[in-house]
Design a protein around this motif. Structure first.
Motif, PDB file in Angstrom:
ATOM      1  N   GLU A 129      10.625  -6.680  -4.505  1.00  0.00           N
ATOM      2  CA  GLU A 129       9.680  -5.637  -4.172  1.00  0.00           C
ATOM      3  C   GLU A 129       8.265  -5.719  -3.471  1.00  0.00           C
ATOM      4  O   GLU A 129       7.785  -7.459  -3.908  1.00  0.00           O
ATOM      5  N   LEU A 130       8.660  -5.439  -2.199  1.00  0.00           N
ATOM      6  CA  LEU A 130       7.454  -6.444  -1.108  1.00  0.00           C
ATOM      7  C   LEU A 130       5.712  -4.562  -0.807  1.00  0.00           C
ATOM      8  O   LEU A 130       7.292  -3.793  -0.930  1.00  0.00           O
ATOM      9  N   SER A 131       5.071  -5.160  -1.135  1.00  0.00           N
ATOM     10  CA  SER A 131       4.140  -4.132  -0.677  1.00  0.00           C
ATOM     11  C   SER A 131       3.618  -4.750  -0.039  1.00  0.00           C
ATOM     12  O   SER A 131       3.200  -5.478   1.255  1.00  0.00           O
ATOM     13  N   CYS A 132       2.928  -3.239   0.781  1.00  0.00           N
ATOM     14  CA  CYS A 132       1.934  -3.158   2.819  1.00  0.00           C
ATOM     15  C   CYS A 132       0.776  -3.582   2.336  1.00  0.00           C
ATOM     16  O   CYS A 132       0.431  -3.080   1.329  1.00  0.00           O
ATOM     17  N   GLU A 133      -0.302  -4.640   3.503  1.00  0.00           N
ATOM     18  CA  GLU A 133      -1.432  -3.898   3.167  1.00  0.00           C
ATOM     19  C   GLU A 133      -2.433  -3.561   3.820  1.00  0.00           C
ATOM     20  O   GLU A 133      -3.034  -2.315   3.848  1.00  0.00           O
TER      21      GLU A 133
END
Length: 87
Positions: free
Chosen positions: A45-49
């Protein structure tokens, strides 16, 4: 702004997340590389700043490539690695 871009098997569009600092972008890049080398975990899982609510979960076995590049605000474009056909 730095972009970490993932190319997925049988997908014409890449999946990308952004980081403000180069060190943070490199950390995400290394995290993806380690997952590819080990094959663990199965899901990443990756998130975006930039877009705070943006999250993506990918199946590690479907990742073909990962690349890191700087997105330049001045030109509205990006400095991608590799060859450019624009003159």
């Amino acid at each position: 702004m730095y972009v970490i871009e993932l190319a997925l098997k049988l997908s014409p569009l890449p999946v990308s997340v952004q980081r403000k600092a180069l060190t943070d972008a490199e950390a995400v890049y290394q995290q993806v590389r380690k997952c590819l080398e080990r094959g663990q975990p199965h899901l990443l899982e990756l998130s975006c700043e930039k877009v705070e609510d943006k999250k993506v979960t990918v199946l590690v076995s479907e990742i073909v490539t990962v690349q890191l590049y700087e997105k330049t605000a001045a030109t509205g474009g990006s400095k991608r690695p590799g060859f450019s056909f624009e003159t």
